[in-house]
Design an enzyme around this catalytic site. Structure first.
Site, PDB file in Angstrom:
ATOM      1  N   TRP A 100       0.842  -1.210   0.000  1.00 42.94           N
ATOM      2  CA  TRP A 100       0.000   0.000   0.000  1.00 42.94           C
ATOM      3  C   TRP A 100       0.867   1.246   0.000  1.00 42.94           C
ATOM      4  CZ3 TRP A 100      -4.296  -1.265  -1.894  1.00 42.94           C
ATOM      5  CH2 TRP A 100      -4.949  -2.447  -1.522  1.00 42.94           C
ATOM      6  N   ASP A 167      -1.962   6.947   6.274  1.00 43.68           N
ATOM      7  CA  ASP A 167      -2.949   5.983   5.781  1.00 43.68           C
ATOM      8  C   ASP A 167      -3.288   5.087   6.969  1.00 43.68           C
ATOM      9  OD1 ASP A 167      -4.355   3.859   4.742  1.00 43.68           O
ATOM     10  OD2 ASP A 167      -2.890   3.345   3.185  1.00 43.68           O
ATOM     11  N   LYS A 191     -12.217  -1.664   6.745  1.00 47.27           N
ATOM     12  CA  LYS A 191     -11.415  -2.515   7.627  1.00 47.27           C
ATOM     13  C   LYS A 191     -11.681  -2.295   9.106  1.00 47.27           C
ATOM     14  CE  LYS A 191      -8.237  -3.333   4.009  1.00 47.27           C
ATOM     15  NZ  LYS A 191      -7.716  -2.241   3.190  1.00 47.27           N
TER      16      LYS A 191
HETATM   17  C1  LIG Z   1      -7.036  -1.899   1.994  1.00 50.21           C
HETATM   18  C2  LIG Z   1      -6.014  -0.844   2.118  1.00 50.21           C
HETATM   19  C3  LIG Z   1      -5.904   0.195   1.174  1.00 50.21           C
HETATM   20  C4  LIG Z   1      -6.776   0.257  -0.072  1.00 50.21           C
HETATM   21  O1  LIG Z   1      -8.050   0.658   0.273  1.00 50.21           O
HETATM   22  P1  LIG Z   1      -9.176   0.838  -0.870  1.00 50.21           P
HETATM   23  O2  LIG Z   1     -10.251   1.504  -0.088  1.00 50.21           O
HETATM   24  O3  LIG Z   1      -9.533  -0.529  -1.360  1.00 50.21           O
HETATM   25  O4  LIG Z   1      -8.612   1.685  -1.942  1.00 50.21           O
HETATM   26  C5  LIG Z   1      -4.954   1.159   1.392  1.00 50.21           C
HETATM   27  N1  LIG Z   1      -4.148   1.128   2.460  1.00 50.21           N
HETATM   28  C6  LIG Z   1      -4.213   0.149   3.382  1.00 50.21           C
HETATM   29  C7  LIG Z   1      -3.298   0.171   4.545  1.00 50.21           C
HETATM   30  C8  LIG Z   1      -5.149  -0.863   3.230  1.00 50.21           C
HETATM   31  O5  LIG Z   1      -5.225  -1.841   4.144  1.00 50.21           O
END
Ligand SMILES: *Cc1c(COP(=O)(O)O)cnc(C)c1O
Length: 357
Positions: A100, A167, A191
């Site tokens: 990511w 993030d 998540k």
């Molecule tokens: C799942 C995830 C993403 C991507 O998220 P999307 O909403 O599918 O674009 C980005 N960063 C992390 C740390 C993730 O776990």
């Protein structure tokens, strides 16, 4: 039906009551005789939903004055591009801790100069780099606080001489955060906060408008701050689910309580991984071990039991424990809604499997 224990990495487990309340509102929203899915986002019934959700994010994370909370579309992946568009003027720093982070770096490089301040790529991202130097002339340092695929996590907001951008897709609301250190915190909701379809953003208002480029309207955070996330139609159902999750987190004692339970779950499962002769953890640096995504593999001498353990665990109700293809083995995702009972069921399964071998 057999009880299922949901260890999916994302979309993932949500509190049962959050699902039930969302389901009820989809059938009849606030008793108005219409579904949540068929009313205007600008209606007097929906506005309080997004207002309360934003207020609860601020309350639960103790967000200082001068920040806005947004609920947008596009996922964390669109944020990877919006971040440099809105914040990168001369140079940005990125901590490379996995897939990511790499995707975020790729997008930033399309916009401007990027320095990778540190990377654990050479060791397949099995730890969070430490003791790295952060140049003082960066517009920001971008970190991925929890690396969903590798099971590594930054448990405390780093002290660096520049503004942070985080993030927090996969550890949002799992611990207290020192928001004042950040210009922006963002993540896909699927998540720890909601179903897929909504992206949360916490942005420092006066950090916006500092870059010289023209930013496309939809990709400009200012657009969404000015319109209270209502510039276009926001994802109303996922926002409603986020609201119910936020209410649940508050009721359960807030992010301090979430962190305490996360540690209990993690101690229980890592304890078993370290004890059990069949398994070992893939993240050996203890400080880097994620409380949210717990990765483990079979020890080399038992490597041929991979499928057998997977089938054994599946037969006992474990769902979603297959590791990501980049790591292999197993990954048990233990987000906020994961219960100690669920983790104990997995631990018991591992013990039982060990006794059979
Ligand atoms: C799942 C995830 C993403 C991507 O998220 P999307 O909403 O599918 O674009 C980005 N960063 C992390 C740390 C993730 O776990």
């Amino acid at each position: 039906m057999m009880k299922k224990y949901n260890f999916n990495a994302g979309p993932c487990i949500l509190p049962r009551e959050v699902i039930e309340k969302t389901a009820a509102q989809i059938l009849d929203f606030n008793g108005i005789g219409l579904s949540l899915a068929e009313i205007s986002h600008r209606s007097k019934d929906f506005q309080p939903v997004i207002d309360e959700a934003a207020a609860l994010v601020k309350e639960l994370l103790n967000v200082p004055e001068g920040y806005s909370v947004l609920f947008l579309g596009g996922g964390a992946s669109l944020e990877f591009h919006m971040i440099p568009l809105n914040f990168l003027e001369k140079k940005a720093g990125y901590l490379n801790t996995g897939v990511w982070a790499k995707k975020a770096i790729k997008e930033a490089k399309m916009i401007g100069e990027v320095v990778e301040v540190a990377s654990s790529a050479a060791d397949n991202y099995t730890y969070i780099p430490k003791g790295y130097e952060v140049p003082t002339d960066l517009d920001y340092l971008h970190i991925t606080t929890n690396n969903t695929i590798y099971g590594t996590e930054i448990h405390t907001d780093p002290d660096v001489p520049v503004r942070l951008i985080g993030d927090m897709s996969s550890d949002f609301l799992s611990r207290p955060v020192d928001v004042a250190k950040y210009d922006c915190i963002y993540g896909g909701a699927q998540k720890n906060l909601s179903m897929a379809g909504v992206t949360f953003v916490i942005v420092k208002d006066d950090a916006l408008g500092k870059v010289s480029r023209n930013i496309p309207t939809m990709l400009n955070y200012k657009t969404h701050v000015d319109k209270g996330s209502m510039f276009n139609t926001p994802p109303v159902v996922p926002i409603y689910t986020a609201l119910e999750t936020l209410r649940w987190v508050k009721k359960e004692g807030g992010v301090t309580a979430m962190e305490k339970i996360a540690k209990q779950r993690a101690d229980l499962l890592y304890g078993e991984i370290d004890r059990n002769k069949l398994f070992r953890g893939t993240v050996t640096d203890e400080e880097s071990r994620s409380y949210m995504n717990i990765c483990f593999v079979l020890n080399d001498e038992y490597a041929d039991l991979q499928q057998e353990f997977f089938d054994f665990a599946t037969a006992r109700g474990m769902v979603g424990i297959k590791g990501h293809r980049d790591v292999g083995g197993f990954r048990a995702s233990c987000y906020n809604a994961q219960t100690i009972e669920g983790v104990q069921a997995l631990v018991d399964t591992m013990k039982e499997f060990e006794a059979n071998h």
